[in-house]
Design a protein around this motif. Structure first.
Motif, PDB file in Angstrom:
ATOM      1  N   GLU A 108     -83.124  57.791  17.513  1.00 22.48           N
ATOM      2  CA  GLU A 108     -82.347  58.359  18.542  1.00 22.48           C
ATOM      3  C   GLU A 108     -82.111  57.138  19.573  1.00 22.48           C
ATOM      4  O   GLU A 108     -82.793  56.270  19.439  1.00 22.48           O
ATOM      5  CB  GLU A 108     -83.278  59.386  19.468  1.00 22.48           C
ATOM      6  N   GLY A 110     -85.258  56.789  21.299  1.00 25.04           N
ATOM      7  CA  GLY A 110     -85.643  56.578  20.097  1.00 25.04           C
ATOM      8  C   GLY A 110     -86.718  56.104  19.384  1.00 25.04           C
ATOM      9  O   GLY A 110     -87.248  54.923  19.721  1.00 25.04           O
ATOM     10  N   THR A 111     -87.148  56.327  18.213  1.00 24.25           N
ATOM     11  CA  THR A 111     -88.281  55.919  17.498  1.00 24.25           C
ATOM     12  C   THR A 111     -87.351  55.091  16.141  1.00 24.25           C
ATOM     13  O   THR A 111     -86.765  55.925  15.515  1.00 24.25           O
ATOM     14  CB  THR A 111     -89.212  57.152  17.002  1.00 24.25           C
ATOM     15  N   THR A 168     -93.604  64.868  12.512  1.00 25.06           N
ATOM     16  CA  THR A 168     -92.369  64.971  13.160  1.00 25.06           C
ATOM     17  C   THR A 168     -91.757  66.216  13.332  1.00 25.06           C
ATOM     18  O   THR A 168     -92.214  67.311  12.780  1.00 25.06           O
ATOM     19  CB  THR A 168     -91.564  63.721  12.530  1.00 25.06           C
ATOM     20  N   ARG A 171     -87.932  63.572  15.965  1.00 27.13           N
ATOM     21  CA  ARG A 171     -89.006  62.954  16.942  1.00 27.13           C
ATOM     22  C   ARG A 171     -90.328  63.293  16.589  1.00 27.13           C
ATOM     23  O   ARG A 171     -90.596  64.250  15.631  1.00 27.13           O
ATOM     24  CB  ARG A 171     -88.807  63.872  18.255  1.00 27.13           C
TER      25      ARG A 171
END
Length: 182
Positions: free
Chosen positions: A3, A6-7, A84, A15
């Protein structure tokens, strides 16, 4: 690929909810062993004769520290579970890495088992029964009841939103999935 906030490495819209390791109390015995070996070496090395007796004491102490302290610590660091919004990712292994993913959309049974010592330290085993031969067991997780509640909420959200059953790469007809898709 992640994102905007983001990761990296996660698809858009996914997420990280939690990252878990075993409770750190599993490192108490290796830490006590390290202190004991350091004390024994500090006492024995000046007392022993010069030459091979000192060398043997130092080599044996180094092996005990390596096998009893360093390897347990590294294996504790190498085992991690990431939860997640779409899946549970379990990574294990020091020399041979094993990665297993469970999609919330597929559903699974979440059970918590806590022994008396685990209850005393606020940890427990979370068992994810997927219907396969070998269930996924998250051993000695801190706050297992919160993990269980989060898993139930994430599964309910995945079913309510109509998330993909297999994840990215699922074919539109739902019967087949392409082999290689980048």
């Amino acid at each position: 690929m992640g994102e905007a906030s983001g990761t990296p490495g996660l698809p858009p819209g996914e997420r990280i909810v939690a990252r878990l390791r075993r409770h750190a109390r599993v490192l108490v015995l290796p830490a006590l062993l390290l202190v004991a070996v350091a004390g024994a070496v500090g006492y024995l090395v000046p007392v022993l004769d010069d030459g091979w007796p000192r060398l043997v004491a130092v080599v044996v102490a180094a092996l005990v520290v390596l096998l009893g302290c360093v390897i347990p610590y590294l294996s504790w660091l190498a085992a991690r579970t990431t939860i997640t919004t779409r899946r549970v990712i379990v990574r294990r292994g020091l020399f041979v890495r094993v990665r297993r993913e469970l999609w919330h959309r597929r559903g699974y049974d979440v059970q918590v088992r806590r022994g008396w010592l685990q209850r005393m330290f606020g940890s427990g085993d979370v068992r994810l029964e997927t219907g396969h031969d070998v269930p996924v067991v998250l051993r000695d997780v801190p706050g297992p009841l919160a993990v269980q509640a989060a898993m139930h909420e994430l599964m309910a959200a995945a079913h309510a939103l109509g998330a993909p059953a297999v994840g990215p790469g699922t074919a539109p007809d739902g019967d087949t999935a392409p082999w290689a898709r980048s």
